[in-house]
Motif scaffolding. Structure first.
Motif, PDB file in Angstrom:
ATOM      1  N   LEU A  84       0.833  -1.203   0.000  1.00  0.00           N
ATOM      2  CA  LEU A  84       0.000   0.000   0.000  1.00  0.00           C
ATOM      3  C   LEU A  84       0.873   1.261   0.000  1.00  0.00           C
ATOM      4  CD1 LEU A  84      -2.712  -1.163   2.548  1.00  0.00           C
ATOM      5  CD2 LEU A  84      -3.082  -0.707   0.115  1.00  0.00           C
ATOM      6  N   GLU A  85       1.969   1.214   0.718  1.00  0.00           N
ATOM      7  CA  GLU A  85       2.903   2.339   0.726  1.00  0.00           C
ATOM      8  C   GLU A  85       3.389   2.649  -0.682  1.00  0.00           C
ATOM      9  OE1 GLU A  85       7.431   2.331   1.690  1.00  0.00           O
ATOM     10  OE2 GLU A  85       6.372   2.538   3.600  1.00  0.00           O
ATOM     11  N   SER A  86       3.672   1.613  -1.447  1.00  0.00           N
ATOM     12  CA  SER A  86       4.141   1.789  -2.819  1.00  0.00           C
ATOM     13  C   SER A  86       3.138   2.578  -3.643  1.00  0.00           C
ATOM     14  CB  SER A  86       4.397   0.420  -3.457  1.00  0.00           C
ATOM     15  OG  SER A  86       4.817   0.561  -4.794  1.00  0.00           O
ATOM     16  N   MET A  87       1.851   2.252  -3.502  1.00  0.00           N
ATOM     17  CA  MET A  87       0.831   2.965  -4.270  1.00  0.00           C
ATOM     18  C   MET A  87       0.663   4.399  -3.788  1.00  0.00           C
ATOM     19  SD  MET A  87       0.052   1.031  -6.665  1.00  0.00           S
ATOM     20  CE  MET A  87      -1.126   2.184  -7.362  1.00  0.00           C
ATOM     21  N   VAL A  88       0.732   4.612  -2.462  1.00  0.00           N
ATOM     22  CA  VAL A  88       0.606   5.972  -1.924  1.00  0.00           C
ATOM     23  C   VAL A  88       1.738   6.853  -2.424  1.00  0.00           C
ATOM     24  CG1 VAL A  88       0.606   7.376   0.174  1.00  0.00           C
ATOM     25  CG2 VAL A  88      -0.676   5.232   0.122  1.00  0.00           C
ATOM     26  N   ILE A  89       2.969   6.333  -2.381  1.00  0.00           N
ATOM     27  CA  ILE A  89       4.127   7.099  -2.870  1.00  0.00           C
ATOM     28  C   ILE A  89       3.956   7.443  -4.341  1.00  0.00           C
ATOM     29  CG2 ILE A  89       6.587   6.990  -3.403  1.00  0.00           C
ATOM     30  CD1 ILE A  89       6.978   5.324  -0.908  1.00  0.00           C
ATOM     31  N   ARG A  90       3.592   6.465  -5.140  1.00  0.00           N
ATOM     32  CA  ARG A  90       3.435   6.694  -6.571  1.00  0.00           C
ATOM     33  C   ARG A  90       2.339   7.720  -6.841  1.00  0.00           C
ATOM     34  NH1 ARG A  90       5.113   2.049 -10.112  1.00  0.00           N
ATOM     35  NH2 ARG A  90       6.698   0.949  -8.915  1.00  0.00           N
ATOM     36  N   HIS A  91       1.242   7.596  -6.129  1.00  0.00           N
ATOM     37  CA  HIS A  91       0.133   8.531  -6.338  1.00  0.00           C
ATOM     38  C   HIS A  91       0.557   9.960  -6.026  1.00  0.00           C
ATOM     39  CE1 HIS A  91      -4.012   9.470  -7.096  1.00  0.00           C
ATOM     40  NE2 HIS A  91      -4.176  10.006  -5.903  1.00  0.00           N
ATOM     41  N   ARG A  92       1.333  10.132  -4.958  1.00  0.00           N
ATOM     42  CA  ARG A  92       1.763  11.481  -4.570  1.00  0.00           C
ATOM     43  C   ARG A  92       2.868  12.018  -5.472  1.00  0.00           C
ATOM     44  NH1 ARG A  92       2.518  11.069   1.849  1.00  0.00           N
ATOM     45  NH2 ARG A  92       3.316  13.187   1.548  1.00  0.00           N
ATOM     46  N   LEU A  93       3.772  11.156  -5.882  1.00  0.00           N
ATOM     47  CA  LEU A  93       4.863  11.603  -6.748  1.00  0.00           C
ATOM     48  C   LEU A  93       4.376  11.943  -8.144  1.00  0.00           C
ATOM     49  CD1 LEU A  93       7.722   9.095  -5.843  1.00  0.00           C
ATOM     50  CD2 LEU A  93       7.843  11.577  -5.609  1.00  0.00           C
ATOM     51  N   ILE A  94       3.521  11.096  -8.695  1.00  0.00           N
ATOM     52  CA  ILE A  94       3.095  11.256 -10.086  1.00  0.00           C
ATOM     53  C   ILE A  94       2.102  12.399 -10.220  1.00  0.00           C
ATOM     54  CG2 ILE A  94       1.878  10.095 -11.978  1.00  0.00           C
ATOM     55  CD1 ILE A  94       3.172   7.452 -10.845  1.00  0.00           C
ATOM     56  N   GLY A  95       1.284  12.598  -9.197  1.00  0.00           N
ATOM     57  CA  GLY A  95       0.392  13.747  -9.174  1.00  0.00           C
ATOM     58  C   GLY A  95      -0.747  13.690 -10.171  1.00  0.00           C
ATOM     59  N   THR A  96      -1.148  12.515 -10.584  1.00  0.00           N
ATOM     60  CA  THR A  96      -2.251  12.408 -11.527  1.00  0.00           C
ATOM     61  C   THR A  96      -3.589  12.701 -10.859  1.00  0.00           C
ATOM     62  OG1 THR A  96      -3.424  10.893 -12.983  1.00  0.00           O
ATOM     63  CG2 THR A  96      -2.397   9.936 -11.047  1.00  0.00           C
ATOM     64  N   ARG A  97      -4.533  13.187 -11.650  1.00  0.00           N
ATOM     65  CA  ARG A  97      -5.888  13.405 -11.142  1.00  0.00           C
ATOM     66  C   ARG A  97      -6.743  12.144 -11.256  1.00  0.00           C
ATOM     67  NH1 ARG A  97      -7.655  19.391 -13.466  1.00  0.00           N
ATOM     68  NH2 ARG A  97      -5.981  20.584 -12.453  1.00  0.00           N
ATOM     69  N   ALA A  98      -6.183  11.113 -11.856  1.00  0.00           N
ATOM     70  CA  ALA A  98      -6.922   9.853 -11.982  1.00  0.00           C
ATOM     71  C   ALA A  98      -7.258   9.322 -10.598  1.00  0.00           C
ATOM     72  CB  ALA A  98      -6.089   8.840 -12.755  1.00  0.00           C
ATOM     73  N   ASP A  99      -8.419   8.722 -10.464  1.00  0.00           N
ATOM     74  CA  ASP A  99      -8.918   8.269  -9.169  1.00  0.00           C
ATOM     75  C   ASP A  99      -8.394   6.876  -8.848  1.00  0.00           C
ATOM     76  OD1 ASP A  99     -10.748   8.474  -6.843  1.00  0.00           O
ATOM     77  OD2 ASP A  99     -11.639   6.724  -7.834  1.00  0.00           O
ATOM     78  N   ILE A 100      -7.609   6.798  -7.769  1.00  0.00           N
ATOM     79  CA  ILE A 100      -7.031   5.510  -7.395  1.00  0.00           C
ATOM     80  C   ILE A 100      -8.043   4.636  -6.662  1.00  0.00           C
ATOM     81  CG2 ILE A 100      -6.129   6.199  -5.133  1.00  0.00           C
ATOM     82  CD1 ILE A 100      -3.560   4.653  -5.877  1.00  0.00           C
ATOM     83  N   THR A 101      -9.059   5.258  -6.062  1.00  0.00           N
ATOM     84  CA  THR A 101     -10.064   4.495  -5.312  1.00  0.00           C
ATOM     85  C   THR A 101     -10.776   3.488  -6.201  1.00  0.00           C
ATOM     86  OG1 THR A 101     -10.411   6.360  -3.811  1.00  0.00           O
ATOM     87  CG2 THR A 101     -12.134   4.688  -3.887  1.00  0.00           C
TER      88      THR A 101
END
Length: 563
Positions: free
Chosen positions: A362-379
């Protein structure tokens, strides 16, 4: 108790207590250089402003709502934060006045009316903090803060210490004026014998101070609905809810700096309805309470809430201290998407090895989501595997597999590919948010420390003293200092990147500032990544763009293999 009265009259002859199912002391009181945060600072500055004014009106402390338990004994339903602060302040005031001279007979009576008369305490806080409150604030027999187990107890101590420091240099005239203002200040009270009436009033009123949390409002709504629809079970259900919330508030006192209580309410809804899409807690709960018989939901969900807080107390407490994977996820922060998964994992009784693996993924996905900064919905991308993670199938493998698949999928699968390795590498090439950069460099530090060592225990982030991010080549050009030429390319492509970032303690960072590179280099002795800079420049003590690029590629190579 009169409806319109004064603080002295309200306290005199009565015993007022905070019920254990109510929130403990929550006004923040940490201070630095004699400055306090909002609530305590406002409390004292308002009194001082009033005393400097020429107004003839009495100071007004607001409205207090009580449930009358027996003759002269009242449980405070609304106003406990103000009342606790008033008693703490008065106790410090009497202490300071007594250090100047003995109290007069009238002052002794005031102290007995508002603080303590023989063994009768006029005010008591929640049970689990009350012994400390009496020893440290009222009797002042305890001089240390050892053994404090709740944040609320620490706040009580901080409030007392703050007021003591503020009154330290005040003279008798100031103290007597303040005492007169408080004991004669006006307030309104509403004591009720019907608990449901008290709860209903709490829901609809909000006095000055901290606005009630959604969790507090939900608690009041639950209790009110039980009073209305509980039938023969009403008394036992009310006791059950009070007991549950007593445990909840104890948990909050130990973890509230780690997580927001209203967020836990939302996470519990997501667990309860098995969907990551639950967001608006108050609307959802109000809808459920409007159904024909809300009692089964109230009973089950209150238990679920208490269980969530219990599990999170373990997660943020003993487990965070013992398991590096949990510590790492907590350190990262911004992990709301992860919490329903984690609550489920604890609810299902999974082994800590599984919980640790789940945290890492889960940490891996959180880091990627914050670094990449996409508006795509991860939920929407994780909700499917979340719904399949159930008591009947408490297996983390589908979650781990989904995350690994999302990381490695090709860019042609556009709906899933926003967080893949190509996007991660692209994000790491440029500037990285400082808080995330510190986290990534901590990870990198552990890689460097582990090289060539057996039985190595990774360094926890909280073992680095006040970690800060240093620009090796400073952001402001300083010619003749051992750095590359500050041309447009160097400034735009090399200053703000992982290759030029370094993890330092706060004091170290302040000491090196904009110094020549040789001075900085000589000080880089505390972490492996600092010694790495020394090794890279041992033949030529100049920090160049080529070295920055070389180090950036090395860091990115490690991160690509580990997040």
């Amino acid at each position: 108790m009169e409806a319109s009265t004064s603080i002295k009259q309200m306290l005199a002859g009565n015993r007022i207590f905070v019920p254990t199912y109510q929130r403990a002391y929550s006004w923040d009181t940490e201070f630095e250089s004699r400055k306090a945060p909002k609530q305590i600072n406002t409390f004292l500055s308002d009194l001082e402003d009033y005393n400097r004014s020429t107004t003839k009106s009495k100071y007004y402390f607001g409205h207090f709502l009580f449930e009358e338990k027996e003759t002269n004994k009242f449980g405070v339903i609304d106003g406990q934060q103000r009342m606790t602060t008033i008693v703490i302040f008065l106790s410090t005031l009497f202490k300071k006045l007594e250090s100047i001279r003995p109290l007069t007979e009238e002052e002794e009576i005031s102290k007995e009316d508002m603080i303590i008369r023989k063994s009768v305490y006029r005010f008591e806080t929640v049970d689990y903090d009350d012994r400390f409150f009496k020893d440290y604030v009222i009797n002042q027999t305890k001089k240390d803060k050892n053994g404090l187990k709740t944040v609320s107890a620490k706040r009580i101590a901080s409030a007392f210490d703050f007021f003591t420091s503020q009154l330290a240099d005040k003279d008798e005239i100031y103290l007597l004026k303040m005492l007169d203002t408080i004991q004669n200040s006006s307030c309104t009270t509403h004591p009720v014998k019907d608990e449901s009436e008290a709860i209903q009033m709490f829901i609809f009123q909000n006095n000055r101070g901290k606005k009630p949390s959604i969790l507090e409002i939900v608690k009041a709504q639950f209790m009110f609905n039980v009073h209305l629809y509980g039938g023969e079970e009403k008394e036992s259900l009310i006791k059950e809810i009070k007991d549950r919330f007593e445990e909840i508030y104890k948990s909050i006192s130990s973890i509230e700096y780690r997580i927001n209580e209203d967020d836990v309410l939302v996470y519990t809804l997501r667990v309860h309805f098995n969907s990551l899409w639950e967001t608006n807690a108050i609307d959802k709960i109000n809808k459920l309470l409007s159904e024909e018989n809300p009692i089964p939901f109230i009973k089950y969900f209150t238990q679920s809430l208490a269980t969530s807080f219990e599990h999170l107390t373990t997660f943020f407490g003993a487990d965070e201290r013992e398991y590096l994977e949990i510590h790492s996820l907590v350190t990262l922060g911004g992990i709301g998407i992860s919490m329903p998964f984690i609550i489920k994992a604890y609810k299902f009784g999974l082994p800590k090895s599984d919980i640790s693996q789940l945290c890492s993924n889960l940490e891996s996905m959180v880091i990627r989501h914050r670094l990449i900064g996409t508006r795509a919905d991860i939920t929407s991308r994780l909700n499917g595997v979340y719904k399949e993670f159930t008591t009947e199938n408490p297996n983390i493998k589908p979650i781990v597999d989904r995350i690994e698949w999302m990381k490695n999928i090709g860019s042609d699968s556009w709906w899933w590919a926003y967080w893949n390795n190509n996007e991660l590498e692209r994000a790491l090439q440029g500037g990285v948010n400082h808080s995330i950069a510190k986290f990534l460099l901590w990870k990198y530090e552990n890689l460097l420390e582990a090289q060539g060592k057996r039985g190595y225990s990774p360094t926890r982030f909280d073992k680095i003293t006040s970690p800060e991010l240093e620009h090796i080549a400073p952001q402001t050009e300083n010619p003749e200092t051992g750095y590359d030429i500050y041309d447009e390319e160097f400034i735009n492509q090399h200053i703000n990147c992982l290759g030029n970032y370094l993890l330092l303690s706060k004091s170290h960072n302040c000491s090196v500032g904009n110094k020549p590179f040789t001075d900085k280099r000589a000080s880089y002795t505390h972490l492996e990544q600092q010694r790495e800079i020394q090794e890279m420049t041992k033949n030529n003590p100049t920090w160049t763009r080529d070295l920055i690029q070389q180090r950036k590629e090395k860091i990115i190579g490690y991160l690509m293999s580990n997040i």
